[in-house]
Design an enzyme around this catalytic site. Structure first.
Site, PDB file in Angstrom:
ATOM      1  N   ALA A 160      -1.676 -14.827  10.007  1.00  0.00           N
ATOM      2  CA  ALA A 160      -1.973 -13.391   9.864  1.00  0.00           C
ATOM      3  C   ALA A 160      -3.460 -13.104   9.694  1.00  0.00           C
ATOM      4  CB  ALA A 160      -1.194 -12.829   8.666  1.00  0.00           C
ATOM      5  N   TYR A 175      -1.101 -29.991  23.350  1.00  0.00           N
ATOM      6  CA  TYR A 175      -0.874 -28.542  23.219  1.00  0.00           C
ATOM      7  C   TYR A 175       0.250 -28.111  24.164  1.00  0.00           C
ATOM      8  CZ  TYR A 175      -1.852 -23.505  23.033  1.00  0.00           C
ATOM      9  OH  TYR A 175      -1.749 -22.138  22.879  1.00  0.00           O
ATOM     10  N   SER A 235       2.596 -19.580  24.862  1.00  0.00           N
ATOM     11  CA  SER A 235       1.351 -19.595  25.634  1.00  0.00           C
ATOM     12  C   SER A 235       1.687 -19.699  27.112  1.00  0.00           C
ATOM     13  CB  SER A 235       0.515 -20.812  25.230  1.00  0.00           C
ATOM     14  OG  SER A 235      -0.530 -21.000  26.156  1.00  0.00           O
TER      15      SER A 235
HETATM   16  N1  LIG Z   1      -6.223 -17.294  22.170  1.00  0.00           N
HETATM   17  C1  LIG Z   1      -5.586 -17.639  23.270  1.00  0.00           C
HETATM   18  O1  LIG Z   1      -6.162 -17.692  24.379  1.00  0.00           O
HETATM   19  C2  LIG Z   1      -4.109 -17.937  23.218  1.00  0.00           C
HETATM   20  C3  LIG Z   1      -3.410 -17.994  24.439  1.00  0.00           C
HETATM   21  C4  LIG Z   1      -2.049 -18.273  24.401  1.00  0.00           C
HETATM   22  C5  LIG Z   1      -1.404 -18.493  23.208  1.00  0.00           C
HETATM   23  N2  LIG Z   1      -2.117 -18.456  22.034  1.00  0.00           N
HETATM   24  C6  LIG Z   1      -1.370 -18.700  20.805  1.00  0.00           C
HETATM   25  O2  LIG Z   1      -1.518 -17.575  19.970  1.00  0.00           O
HETATM   26  C7  LIG Z   1      -1.346 -17.974  18.606  1.00  0.00           C
HETATM   27  C8  LIG Z   1      -2.475 -17.392  17.780  1.00  0.00           C
HETATM   28  O3  LIG Z   1      -3.691 -17.968  18.217  1.00  0.00           O
HETATM   29  P1  LIG Z   1      -5.067 -17.171  18.162  1.00  0.00           P
HETATM   30  O4  LIG Z   1      -5.592 -17.119  19.524  1.00  0.00           O
HETATM   31  O5  LIG Z   1      -4.881 -15.930  17.397  1.00  0.00           O
HETATM   32  O6  LIG Z   1      -5.968 -18.240  17.396  1.00  0.00           O
HETATM   33  P2  LIG Z   1      -6.773 -18.159  16.024  1.00  0.00           P
HETATM   34  O7  LIG Z   1      -7.592 -16.941  15.985  1.00  0.00           O
HETATM   35  O8  LIG Z   1      -7.410 -19.502  15.928  1.00  0.00           O
HETATM   36  O9  LIG Z   1      -5.621 -18.009  14.956  1.00  0.00           O
HETATM   37  C9  LIG Z   1      -4.766 -19.080  14.683  1.00  0.00           C
HETATM   38  C10 LIG Z   1      -4.121 -18.828  13.364  1.00  0.00           C
HETATM   39  O10 LIG Z   1      -3.295 -19.957  13.061  1.00  0.00           O
HETATM   40  C11 LIG Z   1      -3.488 -20.265  11.699  1.00  0.00           C
HETATM   41  N3  LIG Z   1      -3.311 -21.684  11.415  1.00  0.00           N
HETATM   42  C12 LIG Z   1      -3.830 -22.734  12.084  1.00  0.00           C
HETATM   43  N4  LIG Z   1      -3.499 -23.865  11.459  1.00  0.00           N
HETATM   44  C13 LIG Z   1      -2.776 -23.522  10.365  1.00  0.00           C
HETATM   45  C14 LIG Z   1      -2.174 -24.252   9.304  1.00  0.00           C
HETATM   46  N5  LIG Z   1      -2.231 -25.589   9.247  1.00  0.00           N
HETATM   47  N6  LIG Z   1      -1.521 -23.573   8.345  1.00  0.00           N
HETATM   48  C15 LIG Z   1      -1.455 -22.233   8.374  1.00  0.00           C
HETATM   49  N7  LIG Z   1      -2.004 -21.474   9.350  1.00  0.00           N
HETATM   50  C16 LIG Z   1      -2.660 -22.128  10.332  1.00  0.00           C
HETATM   51  C17 LIG Z   1      -4.923 -19.892  11.407  1.00  0.00           C
HETATM   52  O11 LIG Z   1      -4.996 -19.633  10.026  1.00  0.00           O
HETATM   53  P3  LIG Z   1      -6.289 -19.953   9.155  1.00  0.00           P
HETATM   54  O12 LIG Z   1      -6.942 -18.637   9.044  1.00  0.00           O
HETATM   55  O13 LIG Z   1      -5.713 -20.433   7.921  1.00  0.00           O
HETATM   56  O14 LIG Z   1      -7.076 -20.992   9.909  1.00  0.00           O
HETATM   57  C18 LIG Z   1      -5.140 -18.657  12.261  1.00  0.00           C
HETATM   58  O15 LIG Z   1      -4.861 -17.482  11.541  1.00  0.00           O
HETATM   59  C19 LIG Z   1      -1.306 -19.491  18.618  1.00  0.00           C
HETATM   60  O16 LIG Z   1       0.029 -19.908  18.508  1.00  0.00           O
HETATM   61  C20 LIG Z   1      -1.865 -19.859  19.982  1.00  0.00           C
HETATM   62  O17 LIG Z   1      -1.381 -21.091  20.436  1.00  0.00           O
HETATM   63  C21 LIG Z   1      -3.451 -18.167  22.008  1.00  0.00           C
END
Ligand SMILES: NC(=O)c1ccc[n+]([C@@H]2O[C@H](COP(=O)([O-])OP(=O)(O)OC[C@H]3O[C@@H](n4cnc5c(N)ncnc54)[C@H](OP(=O)(O)O)[C@@H]3O)[C@@H](O)[C@H]2O)c1
Length: 244
Positions: A14, A157, A143
């Site tokens: 979040a 991944y 994704s």
């Molecule tokens: N960005 C893209 O291009 C993209 C594309 C397709 C799918 N996605 C998917 O979208 C989702 C969100 O990614 P995002 O792009 O928003 O990336 P992000 O900004 O890096 O956010 C990822 C979130 O996951 C949390 N997280 C990571 N490791 C964790 C852990 N060990 N325990 C608890 N929380 C953890 C992080 O929390 P902390 O604040 O605690 O680090 C962060 O809030 C992911 O599942 C990703 O695979 C992203």
């Protein structure tokens, strides 16, 4: 009053990127929030922002490292104490560590499995009684990597996100009869911290305006959650409009 107003959502990841945008969008619909993340400060910041904008909402936050199974169990116990019926569970937390067979570290493989696969499984399983009681909806942020042939250089991944399809589909098959709906969303490259890091690792210039915005993903999730109760949206593909 909107279709989601007064409901309660648990949102993982979040504090950042897509999860944060989904949390803010839900709050805009009058949804009470349980925010999950690792960093207390970032969660507190979001908590204050939502509480100021939407003073009537009930908001809590819980710090948890989703790679830690015991921590996930504890947070489930805490959540169940406060929320006997859960309306919405949003799995957005995720980790991407690029790497192919030649260079991928075993520890990175484990971390992506723990966060992208095991944590959504454990959290869903731990909260399932309350989700059934609330005839809830569960969202898996997957994704586009799981909708195409797995490319070289992202073995762990891609494997984790393929596994997440199975988690969602198997769950849907199990819980639909109880009135619980399950949706997977498959975003392409989205302008978040994760994508900025990936561009850096790929040596590419980062142009966030050319990518999907986390708010675009949140809007699509909201539309699915607001579907008529006689309908279920199961899978959403969403990609940047600009190609290149
Ligand atoms: N960005 C893209 O291009 C993209 C594309 C397709 C799918 N996605 C998917 O979208 C989702 C969100 O990614 P995002 O792009 O928003 O990336 P992000 O900004 O890096 O956010 C990822 C979130 O996951 C949390 N997280 C990571 N490791 C964790 C852990 N060990 N325990 C608890 N929380 C953890 C992080 O929390 P902390 O604040 O605690 O680090 C962060 O809030 C992911 O599942 C990703 O695979 C992203």
């Amino acid at each position: 009053m909107g279709a989601l107003s007064g409901k309660t959502a648990i949102v993982t990841g979040a504090a950042g990127g897509i999860g944060r945008s989904i949390a803010l969008a839900l709050a805009g619909e009058g949804v009470n929030l349980c925010l999950l993340g690792r960093g207390r400060e970032r969660l507190e910041g979001l908590f204050r922002q939502v509480a100021t904008r939407h003073p009537g909402l009930r908001i809590t936050f819980h710090t948890v490292d989703l790679a830690d199974a015991a921590g996930v169990r504890r947070v489930c116990e805490d959540l169940l104490r406060d929320e006997p019926a859960i309306d919405l569970l949003i799995h957005s937390a995720g980790l991407m560590v690029p790497g192919g067979y030649s260079e991928a570290e075993s520890a990175d493989f484990d971390a992506q499995y723990f966060i992208n696969v095991r944590a959504p499984f454990l959290l869903t399983r731990g909260l399932l009684s309350a989700i059934r009681a609330g005839k809830g909806q569960i969202v898996f942020v997957n994704s586009s990597a799981a909708q195409q042939k797995a490319r070289a250089g992202m073995v762990a991944y891609a494997a984790s996100k393929y596994a997440l399809i199975a988690l969602a589909d198997s769950l849907r098959d199990e819980v639909n009869a109880d009135g619980v709906r399950v949706v997977s969303i498959y975003p392409g490259r989205t302008a978040t911290a994760m994508q900025e890091r990936i561009h850096r690792l790929e040596g590419k210039p980062y142009r966030p305006a050319a990518l999907l915005q986390p708010e675009d993903v949140a809007e699509a999730v909201l539309n699915a959650l607001k579907a008529s109760p006689t309908a279920e949206i199961t899978d959403i593909s969403i990609r940047p409009f600009q190609k290149g």
